[in-house]
Design a protein around this motif. Structure first.
Motif, PDB file in Angstrom:
ATOM      1  N   LEU A 202       0.829  -1.212   0.000  1.00 36.09           N
ATOM      2  CA  LEU A 202       0.000   0.000   0.000  1.00 36.09           C
ATOM      3  C   LEU A 202       0.863   1.262   0.000  1.00 36.09           C
ATOM      4  O   LEU A 202       0.574   2.227  -0.714  1.00 36.09           O
ATOM      5  N   THR A 203       1.935   1.248   0.781  1.00 36.23           N
ATOM      6  CA  THR A 203       2.848   2.385   0.804  1.00 36.23           C
ATOM      7  C   THR A 203       3.480   2.589  -0.576  1.00 36.23           C
ATOM      8  O   THR A 203       3.560   3.715  -1.079  1.00 36.23           O
ATOM      9  N   ALA A 204       3.902   1.497  -1.189  1.00 35.46           N
ATOM     10  CA  ALA A 204       4.517   1.581  -2.513  1.00 35.46           C
ATOM     11  C   ALA A 204       3.530   2.115  -3.553  1.00 35.46           C
ATOM     12  O   ALA A 204       3.896   2.936  -4.398  1.00 35.46           O
ATOM     13  N   ILE A 205       2.281   1.680  -3.491  1.00 39.72           N
ATOM     14  CA  ILE A 205       1.280   2.152  -4.454  1.00 39.72           C
ATOM     15  C   ILE A 205       1.038   3.651  -4.288  1.00 39.72           C
ATOM     16  O   ILE A 205       1.018   4.396  -5.267  1.00 39.72           O
ATOM     17  N   VAL A 206       0.890   4.098  -3.053  1.00 41.26           N
ATOM     18  CA  VAL A 206       0.657   5.529  -2.798  1.00 41.26           C
ATOM     19  C   VAL A 206       1.856   6.354  -3.254  1.00 41.26           C
ATOM     20  O   VAL A 206       1.701   7.373  -3.951  1.00 41.26           O
TER      21      VAL A 206
ATOM     22  N   ALA B 268       4.370   9.420  -9.877  1.00 39.13           N
ATOM     23  CA  ALA B 268       3.896   9.504 -11.262  1.00 39.13           C
ATOM     24  C   ALA B 268       3.222  10.848 -11.519  1.00 39.13           C
ATOM     25  O   ALA B 268       3.412  11.454 -12.578  1.00 39.13           O
ATOM     26  N   ALA B 269       2.443  11.324 -10.553  1.00 38.35           N
ATOM     27  CA  ALA B 269       1.782  12.616 -10.718  1.00 38.35           C
ATOM     28  C   ALA B 269       2.817  13.740 -10.841  1.00 38.35           C
ATOM     29  O   ALA B 269       2.702  14.615 -11.704  1.00 38.35           O
ATOM     30  N   LEU B 270       3.847  13.704 -10.007  1.00 39.14           N
ATOM     31  CA  LEU B 270       4.909  14.714 -10.084  1.00 39.14           C
ATOM     32  C   LEU B 270       5.679  14.594 -11.392  1.00 39.14           C
ATOM     33  O   LEU B 270       6.020  15.590 -12.027  1.00 39.14           O
ATOM     34  N   TYR B 271       5.922  13.377 -11.804  1.00 39.81           N
ATOM     35  CA  TYR B 271       6.688  13.079 -13.017  1.00 39.81           C
ATOM     36  C   TYR B 271       5.945  13.583 -14.258  1.00 39.81           C
ATOM     37  O   TYR B 271       6.528  14.196 -15.139  1.00 39.81           O
ATOM     38  N   PHE B 272       4.630  13.370 -14.315  1.00 39.50           N
ATOM     39  CA  PHE B 272       3.846  13.848 -15.468  1.00 39.50           C
ATOM     40  C   PHE B 272       3.741  15.370 -15.486  1.00 39.50           C
ATOM     41  O   PHE B 272       3.842  15.992 -16.529  1.00 39.50           O
ATOM     42  N   THR B 273       3.511  15.975 -14.321  1.00 38.28           N
ATOM     43  CA  THR B 273       3.286  17.418 -14.287  1.00 38.28           C
ATOM     44  C   THR B 273       4.569  18.233 -14.338  1.00 38.28           C
ATOM     45  O   THR B 273       4.513  19.431 -14.604  1.00 38.28           O
ATOM     46  N   ALA B 274       5.722  17.617 -14.095  1.00 36.01           N
ATOM     47  CA  ALA B 274       6.988  18.349 -14.155  1.00 36.01           C
ATOM     48  C   ALA B 274       7.326  18.771 -15.579  1.00 36.01           C
ATOM     49  O   ALA B 274       8.107  19.686 -15.792  1.00 36.01           O
ATOM     50  N   ASP B 275       6.730  18.096 -16.543  1.00 32.92           N
ATOM     51  CA  ASP B 275       6.907  18.430 -17.958  1.00 32.92           C
ATOM     52  C   ASP B 275       8.384  18.360 -18.384  1.00 32.92           C
ATOM     53  O   ASP B 275       8.866  19.220 -19.108  1.00 32.92           O
ATOM     54  N   LEU B 276       9.067  17.315 -17.891  1.00 32.73           N
ATOM     55  CA  LEU B 276      10.473  17.104 -18.246  1.00 32.73           C
ATOM     56  C   LEU B 276      10.650  15.860 -19.105  1.00 32.73           C
ATOM     57  O   LEU B 276      11.753  15.355 -19.252  1.00 32.73           O
TER      58      LEU B 276
END
Length: 121
Positions: A47-51, A57-65
C-alpha cells in the motif's frame, strides 16, 4: 506524426537508464532489511509503494520534463488523437501490458491488479 517530441526530455533518459537499477536496488535493500516479512508487513509495504508510486507519477507527469515511451502511449492516444480520456487510455495500455505478461507466464499479484485498474483513474 505519431510521436511527439514534447514528451522526450531529461526524465525520459532517467527513466530509461535508472528505473530498472533503482527497482533492483530497492528490492535488494528490502530483502536485506526484511528477509521474511509477514502478510501484514507485505500488505503495508504494498500500500505504501502504491501511494508513493502514484504520487511520484503525478509529479513526473506534471513536471513536464519528458516521460517514458510507455507513458507516452496513453498520453498521445488521449491528447493528440483524442481517442478516449487519459484515464481510459492508461487502463487500456496497462491492460495490454498485463495481458502480454500473462502470455509470458509472469506472476500476477494483488499490487499489479490494483495499479492496473486504479492508476489511470
Amino acid at each position: 506524426m505519431v510521436l511527439r517530441r514534447h514528451y522526450i526530455g531529461i526524465a525520459t533518459i532517467f527513466n530509461l537508464l535508472l528505473t530498472g537499477m533503482t527497482a533492483d536496488l530497492m528490492r535488494n535493500l528490502l530483502d536485506a532489511l526484511l528477509p521474511h516479512p509477514g502478510l501484514a508487513m507485505r500488505g503495508g509495504l504494498m500500500l505504501t509503494a502504491i501511494v508513493l508510486t502514484c504520487l511520484a507519477a503525478a509529479l513526473y507527469f506534471t513536471a513536464d520534463l519528458g516521460v517514458s515511451a510507455y507513458d507516452a502511449l496513453a498520453l498521445i492516444a488521449a491528447y493528440k488523437y483524442r481517442l478516449l480520456p487519459f484515464k481510459y487510455c492508461r487502463i487500456i495500455t496497462d491492460s495490454i501490458c498485463v495481458l502480454v505478461g500473462l502470455v509470458f507466464d509472469v506472476t500476477l499479484g494483488v499490487g499489479t491488479v490494483i495499479t492496473h485498474f486504479l492508476w489511470g483513474p
